[in-house]
Write a protein that holds these residues in place. Structure first.
Motif, PDB file in Angstrom:
ATOM      1  N   PRO A  78     -10.887   0.336 -17.988  1.00 57.61           N
ATOM      2  CA  PRO A  78     -10.858  -0.527 -16.799  1.00 57.61           C
ATOM      3  C   PRO A  78      -9.830  -0.052 -15.777  1.00 57.61           C
ATOM      4  N   ALA A  79     -10.142  -0.285 -14.523  1.00 58.81           N
ATOM      5  CA  ALA A  79      -9.204   0.018 -13.446  1.00 58.81           C
ATOM      6  C   ALA A  79      -8.063  -0.992 -13.451  1.00 58.81           C
ATOM      7  N   ARG A  80      -6.969  -0.638 -12.822  1.00 58.70           N
ATOM      8  CA  ARG A  80      -5.852  -1.571 -12.673  1.00 58.70           C
ATOM      9  C   ARG A  80      -6.179  -2.612 -11.597  1.00 58.70           C
ATOM     10  N   GLU A  81      -5.648  -3.804 -11.775  1.00 59.73           N
ATOM     11  CA  GLU A  81      -5.870  -4.880 -10.821  1.00 59.73           C
ATOM     12  C   GLU A  81      -5.410  -4.488  -9.421  1.00 59.73           C
ATOM     13  N   VAL A  82      -4.243  -3.871  -9.308  1.00 58.92           N
ATOM     14  CA  VAL A  82      -3.700  -3.522  -7.993  1.00 58.92           C
ATOM     15  C   VAL A  82      -4.606  -2.520  -7.285  1.00 58.92           C
ATOM     16  N   ASP A  83      -5.162  -1.576  -8.033  1.00 61.54           N
ATOM     17  CA  ASP A  83      -6.054  -0.590  -7.419  1.00 61.54           C
ATOM     18  C   ASP A  83      -7.351  -1.234  -6.951  1.00 61.54           C
ATOM     19  N   VAL A  84      -7.888  -2.145  -7.759  1.00 62.85           N
ATOM     20  CA  VAL A  84      -9.116  -2.847  -7.386  1.00 62.85           C
ATOM     21  C   VAL A  84      -8.902  -3.646  -6.097  1.00 62.85           C
ATOM     22  N   ALA A  85      -7.791  -4.348  -5.996  1.00 63.37           N
ATOM     23  CA  ALA A  85      -7.524  -5.164  -4.811  1.00 63.37           C
ATOM     24  C   ALA A  85      -7.368  -4.296  -3.562  1.00 63.37           C
ATOM     25  N   GLU A  86      -6.674  -3.171  -3.695  1.00 61.67           N
ATOM     26  CA  GLU A  86      -6.508  -2.279  -2.541  1.00 61.67           C
ATOM     27  C   GLU A  86      -7.836  -1.686  -2.097  1.00 61.67           C
TER      28      GLU A  86
ATOM     29  N   THR B 238     -13.474 -12.635 -13.384  1.00 59.89           N
ATOM     30  CA  THR B 238     -13.305 -11.195 -13.195  1.00 59.89           C
ATOM     31  C   THR B 238     -11.828 -10.848 -13.294  1.00 59.89           C
ATOM     32  N   GLN B 239     -11.461 -10.113 -14.339  1.00 59.57           N
ATOM     33  CA  GLN B 239     -10.057  -9.824 -14.612  1.00 59.57           C
ATOM     34  C   GLN B 239      -9.875  -8.358 -14.961  1.00 59.57           C
ATOM     35  N   PHE B 240      -8.834  -7.754 -14.382  1.00 57.17           N
ATOM     36  CA  PHE B 240      -8.465  -6.372 -14.665  1.00 57.17           C
ATOM     37  C   PHE B 240      -6.997  -6.329 -15.083  1.00 57.17           C
ATOM     38  N   PRO B 241      -6.568  -5.273 -15.758  1.00 60.10           N
ATOM     39  CA  PRO B 241      -5.173  -5.206 -16.230  1.00 60.10           C
ATOM     40  C   PRO B 241      -4.171  -5.228 -15.075  1.00 60.10           C
ATOM     41  N   ALA B 242      -3.247  -6.163 -15.143  1.00 60.68           N
ATOM     42  CA  ALA B 242      -2.161  -6.227 -14.155  1.00 60.68           C
ATOM     43  C   ALA B 242      -1.078  -5.254 -14.604  1.00 60.68           C
ATOM     44  N   ASP B 243      -1.364  -3.979 -14.429  1.00 61.30           N
ATOM     45  CA  ASP B 243      -0.567  -2.913 -15.044  1.00 61.30           C
ATOM     46  C   ASP B 243       0.077  -2.048 -13.964  1.00 61.30           C
ATOM     47  N   GLY B 244       1.299  -2.372 -13.612  1.00 61.90           N
ATOM     48  CA  GLY B 244       2.035  -1.533 -12.681  1.00 61.90           C
ATOM     49  C   GLY B 244       1.837  -1.914 -11.224  1.00 61.90           C
ATOM     50  N   ARG B 245       2.629  -1.262 -10.400  1.00 62.83           N
ATOM     51  CA  ARG B 245       2.624  -1.511  -8.965  1.00 62.83           C
ATOM     52  C   ARG B 245       1.750  -0.494  -8.240  1.00 62.83           C
ATOM     53  N   SER B 246       1.632  -0.675  -6.933  1.00 61.20           N
ATOM     54  CA  SER B 246       0.815   0.220  -6.119  1.00 61.20           C
ATOM     55  C   SER B 246       1.371   1.640  -6.137  1.00 61.20           C
TER      56      SER B 246
ATOM     57  N   PHE C 177      -8.426   3.636   6.359  1.00 65.96           N
ATOM     58  CA  PHE C 177      -8.223   2.206   6.115  1.00 65.96           C
ATOM     59  C   PHE C 177      -7.599   1.945   4.738  1.00 65.96           C
ATOM     60  N   ARG C 178      -6.694   2.819   4.349  1.00 61.46           N
ATOM     61  CA  ARG C 178      -5.961   2.584   3.098  1.00 61.46           C
ATOM     62  C   ARG C 178      -5.044   1.373   3.250  1.00 61.46           C
ATOM     63  N   VAL C 179      -4.778   0.711   2.123  1.00 61.28           N
ATOM     64  CA  VAL C 179      -3.924  -0.474   2.088  1.00 61.28           C
ATOM     65  C   VAL C 179      -2.957  -0.338   0.911  1.00 61.28           C
ATOM     66  N   ARG C 180      -1.737  -0.765   1.123  1.00 59.73           N
ATOM     67  CA  ARG C 180      -0.766  -0.832   0.026  1.00 59.73           C
ATOM     68  C   ARG C 180      -0.529  -2.290  -0.322  1.00 59.73           C
ATOM     69  N   LEU C 181      -0.619  -2.633  -1.596  1.00 60.08           N
ATOM     70  CA  LEU C 181      -0.398  -4.002  -2.059  1.00 60.08           C
ATOM     71  C   LEU C 181       1.043  -4.160  -2.529  1.00 60.08           C
ATOM     72  N   VAL C 182       1.683  -5.232  -2.071  1.00 57.37           N
ATOM     73  CA  VAL C 182       3.090  -5.494  -2.365  1.00 57.37           C
ATOM     74  C   VAL C 182       3.214  -6.853  -3.030  1.00 57.37           C
ATOM     75  N   PHE C 183       4.105  -6.945  -4.020  1.00 68.65           N
ATOM     76  CA  PHE C 183       4.330  -8.209  -4.723  1.00 68.65           C
ATOM     77  C   PHE C 183       5.786  -8.626  -4.540  1.00 68.65           C
ATOM     78  N   PRO C 184       6.080  -9.385  -3.481  1.00 69.98           N
ATOM     79  CA  PRO C 184       7.464  -9.768  -3.202  1.00 69.98           C
ATOM     80  C   PRO C 184       7.954 -10.863  -4.142  1.00 69.98           C
ATOM     81  N   SER C 185       9.275 -10.983  -4.236  1.00 68.90           N
ATOM     82  CA  SER C 185       9.863 -12.108  -4.954  1.00 68.90           C
ATOM     83  C   SER C 185       9.715 -13.371  -4.110  1.00 68.90           C
ATOM     84  N   ALA C 186      10.023 -14.514  -4.712  1.00 65.10           N
ATOM     85  CA  ALA C 186       9.921 -15.780  -3.982  1.00 65.10           C
ATOM     86  C   ALA C 186      10.827 -15.787  -2.751  1.00 65.10           C
ATOM     87  N   SER C 187      12.032 -15.242  -2.892  1.00 61.35           N
ATOM     88  CA  SER C 187      12.958 -15.228  -1.756  1.00 61.35           C
ATOM     89  C   SER C 187      12.479 -14.253  -0.676  1.00 61.35           C
TER      90      SER C 187
END
Length: 211
Positions: free
Chosen positions: A12-20, A112-120, A170-180
């Motif tokens: 399976p592909a990584r979740e972050v890659d699928v979203a991008e 639909t779920q993919f591995p949440a494995d690593g960052r972009s 049209f490439r996109v980078r996905l970022v996961f910020p902290s709450a702050s």
């Protein structure tokens, strides 16, 4: 707009890659010459953009994935890092939810779920999309929200920025910020989900900006 994500059960592909990839597929369809005035997709795309820009994400593998390639749309794919599969998403020309072509109708939507494995691993992009912390949504829902954010960025950015983004595929980078970090930033695009699925009530899910 229907989005179909390819699912390889063995790798399976990584979740972050699928979203991008989903975000890129949405924008590539909107920017396609066939969606421009005079093109065969223009009226369908214009009608959809003038209404509610809802997106539904389905999954397919094997022959079912091959079958949907015959329907009007745009497919984007990208190799993942070693150990993960290829991320591939096809965005389809918007149409009424009913009736759907048989090849789409029989595909599953929920879960639909993919591995949440690593960052972009995507670098040096024109557009970034960030995800609100603590959402707890499925990979399919995340892909749809990132598609929303990318679409709004494409619609709202200056022409010269859109030209640079187009040249970058049209490439996109996905970022996961902290709450702050999420609370402390102001972005030009914010997606507020209506809360019809997975979320309780209107919720800010993703934001986008360009540089």
């Amino acid at each position: 707009m229907q989005l179909v994500v390819h699912r390889d059960r063995e790798r399976p592909a990584r979740e972050v890659d699928v979203a991008e990839v989903a975000a890129s597929a949405v924008v590539r369809l909107l920017d396609d010459p066939r969606s421009a005035p005079g093109g065969p997709w223009h009226e369908a795309v214009r009608t959809w953009r003038d209404a509610q820009i809802r997106k539904l994400v389905r999954r397919a593998d094997g022959k079912r994935w091959d079958d949907v390639q015959q329907l009007p749309g745009v497919t984007v794919s990208r190799e993942g890092p070693e150990g993960s599969g290829v991320a591939a998403v096809r965005a389809f020309v918007p149409a009424p939810v009913r009736p759907l072509p048989k090849a789409l109708h029989k595909l599953q939507v929920s879960g639909t779920q993919f591995p949440a494995d690593g960052r972009s691993r995507t670098e040096d992009v024109v557009v970034a999309v960030e995800v609100a912390p603590g959402l707890g949504i499925s990979s399919g829902k995340l892909a749809a929200q990132c598609g929303h954010a990318a679409q709004l960025a494409w619609e709202q950015m200056p022409d010269h920025v859109r030209e640079r983004w187009r040249a970058d595929g049209f490439r996109v980078r996905l970022v996961f910020p902290s709450a702050s970090e999420w609370a402390g930033k102001d972005r030009p695009v914010t997606v507020t989900d209506a809360g019809l699925t997975e979320l309780d009530g209107p919720t800010d899910t993703t934001r986008a900006w360009w540089g």
